[in-house]
Scaffold this active site. Structure first.
Site, PDB file in Angstrom:
ATOM      1  N   LYS A 178       0.861  -1.174  -0.073  1.00  0.00           N
ATOM      2  CA  LYS A 178       0.116  -0.191   0.112  1.00  0.00           C
ATOM      3  C   LYS A 178       0.837   1.353   0.016  1.00  0.00           C
ATOM      4  O   LYS A 178       0.702   2.267  -0.675  1.00  0.00           O
ATOM      5  CB  LYS A 178      -0.840   0.047   1.445  1.00  0.00           C
ATOM      6  CG  LYS A 178      -1.891  -0.918   1.022  1.00  0.00           C
ATOM      7  CD  LYS A 178      -3.021  -1.240   2.455  1.00  0.00           C
ATOM      8  CE  LYS A 178      -3.608  -2.275   2.197  1.00  0.00           C
ATOM      9  NZ  LYS A 178      -4.505  -2.960   3.392  1.00  0.00           N
ATOM     10  N   ASP A 205     -10.996   3.321   4.403  1.00  0.00           N
ATOM     11  CA  ASP A 205     -11.499   1.670   4.345  1.00  0.00           C
ATOM     12  C   ASP A 205     -13.120   1.747   4.484  1.00  0.00           C
ATOM     13  O   ASP A 205     -13.475   0.650   4.175  1.00  0.00           O
ATOM     14  CB  ASP A 205     -11.030   1.065   5.580  1.00  0.00           C
ATOM     15  CG  ASP A 205      -9.995   0.295   5.375  1.00  0.00           C
ATOM     16  OD1 ASP A 205      -9.739  -0.251   4.401  1.00  0.00           O
ATOM     17  OD2 ASP A 205      -9.317  -0.126   6.628  1.00  0.00           O
ATOM     18  N   GLN A 217      -4.517  -0.920   9.716  1.00  0.00           N
ATOM     19  CA  GLN A 217      -4.454  -2.476   9.134  1.00  0.00           C
ATOM     20  C   GLN A 217      -5.280  -3.418  10.047  1.00  0.00           C
ATOM     21  O   GLN A 217      -4.832  -3.359  11.203  1.00  0.00           O
ATOM     22  CB  GLN A 217      -3.104  -2.941   8.642  1.00  0.00           C
ATOM     23  CG  GLN A 217      -3.010  -4.225   8.061  1.00  0.00           C
ATOM     24  CD  GLN A 217      -3.791  -4.164   6.652  1.00  0.00           C
ATOM     25  OE1 GLN A 217      -3.651  -3.358   6.118  1.00  0.00           O
ATOM     26  NE2 GLN A 217      -3.918  -5.297   5.945  1.00  0.00           N
TER      27      GLN A 217
HETATM   28  N1  GUN Z   1      -6.843  -6.274   6.295  1.00  0.00           N
HETATM   29  C1  GUN Z   1      -7.151  -7.246   5.287  1.00  0.00           C
HETATM   30  N2  GUN Z   1      -8.045  -6.360   4.444  1.00  0.00           N
HETATM   31  C2  GUN Z   1      -8.029  -5.418   4.853  1.00  0.00           C
HETATM   32  C3  GUN Z   1      -8.532  -4.016   4.422  1.00  0.00           C
HETATM   33  O1  GUN Z   1      -9.142  -3.716   3.510  1.00  0.00           O
HETATM   34  N3  GUN Z   1      -8.565  -2.668   5.241  1.00  0.00           N
HETATM   35  C4  GUN Z   1      -7.943  -2.962   6.230  1.00  0.00           C
HETATM   36  N4  GUN Z   1      -7.730  -1.936   7.326  1.00  0.00           N
HETATM   37  N5  GUN Z   1      -7.319  -4.185   6.820  1.00  0.00           N
HETATM   38  C5  GUN Z   1      -7.420  -5.140   6.071  1.00  0.00           C
END
Ligand code: GUN
Length: 299
Positions: free
Chosen positions: A53, A120, A97
């Site tokens: 990311k 998100d 995350q």
């Molecule tokens: N962990 C796995 N997928 C995601 C996501 O799309 N957002 C977040 N914050 N954590 C994740």
């Protein structure tokens, strides 16, 4: 011929549009789009995702910040970090995350992120906007937004008359995916582990979306001939045929057999996966435009 839906290609075109939008915003207003990603603990898979990311954010021309906190971080420390990011005008998107280490309660943390920075799409304000049909002013969870873009690449904007079945009911994917399909006029069923005769429910779907987290659970005889199949699963399984200790990624759909029945299908890897990061970048540049009082781009 079955269409293999190319998520990498679709993601690349989203990223190109994000780069143009970010550069345009910076040229016109001096505002550099800012994304902060917070990771707590040392889960290797989470670190891999977060690293990807951050790299993509830099490639998009963003100010990309990563906060790496130890596994022993307290709820209060994490809450204070989110608060400071909320108040930092150079940060337009905040992503914490998930999953967090077990001693931390993720829900109050997620809900403490300002909705306009919640890239998100997990804040109740954003989930509520989606549920009430406001797709213009909130932020939509990245994986369903990306999956929907792939659905649109096959069926266009209007899904009137089509039956869609989403297998999975999580807040991060199943629920927002069902809302997006409903907003596009599909007739939507949300199925899950407690659904009776899941196979026959799935077989009614013109658009079948699988997000169950079980390797290759959806078989060919669950798929209506001519259906579009969107596979959201990412499961690592042993692959002794590749050598001792080797593994490979498979989805929630038994791809080889299902692709003989479906008209269009996403592969794993290379389907929905690349869309998640692309839509995170899209959400962040949208948030930055709104913060600067500019009309955000559409994806
Ligand atoms: N962990 C796995 N997928 C995601 C996501 O799309 N957002 C977040 N914050 N954590 C994740």
């Amino acid at each position: 011929m079955t269409t293999v839906i190319d998520g990498k290609k679709a993601a690349t075109s989203v990223i190109e549009a994000v780069k143009v939008a970010a550069a345009g915003l910076e040229a016109e207003t001096g505002v550099k789009t800012g994304l902060a990603v917070v990771i707590v603990g040392d889960d290797p898979a989470s670190h891999t995702y977060v690293g990807a990311k951050g790299r993509m954010a830099k490639e998009c021309g963003f100010n990309s910040i990563q906060h790496t906190l130890s596994a022993e971080t307290s709820q209060g420390e994490l809450a204070r970090l989110v608060q400071s990011l909320n108040e930092d005008a150079s940060i337009h998107g905040i992503l914490v995350q998930l999953p967090l280490p077990k001693h931390l309660n993720s829900e109050p943390i997620i809900q403490s992120i300002r909705p306009e920075k919640d890239v998100d799409g997990l804040h109740v304000v954003n989930a509520g906007k989606l549920a009430t049909g406001d797709l213009e002013t909130g932020l939509i969870s990245c994986t369903p937004a990306g999956a929907m873009l792939l659905v649109r690449s096959i069926h266009g904007e209007d899904l009137s008359g089509l039956n869609a079945v989403v297998i999975g009911r999580s807040n991060l994917f199943g629920k927002p995916m069902a809302q997006l399909l409903l907003n596009a006029n599909a007739t939507v069923t949300t199925a899950h582990s407690r659904t009776k005769d899941l196979a026959s429910v799935a077989k009614g779907a013109d658009i079948l979306v699988a997000a169950v987290g079980r390797p290759e659970m959806v078989k060919a005889d669950w798929v209506k001939p001519g259906a579009t199949v969107i596979d959201v699963g990412v499961n690592r399984i042993d692959a002794p045929e590749r050598g001792e200790g080797k593994s490979r990624l498979v989805g929630d759909v038994a791809y080889a057999e299902a692709s003989d029945v479906a008209a269009a299908i996403t592969p794993v890897p290379g389907g929905v996966g690349p869309m998640t990061i692309a839509m995170l970048m899209a959400n962040t540049v949208i948030a930055a435009h709104r913060a600067a009082g500019r009309k955000p781009p559409k994806f």
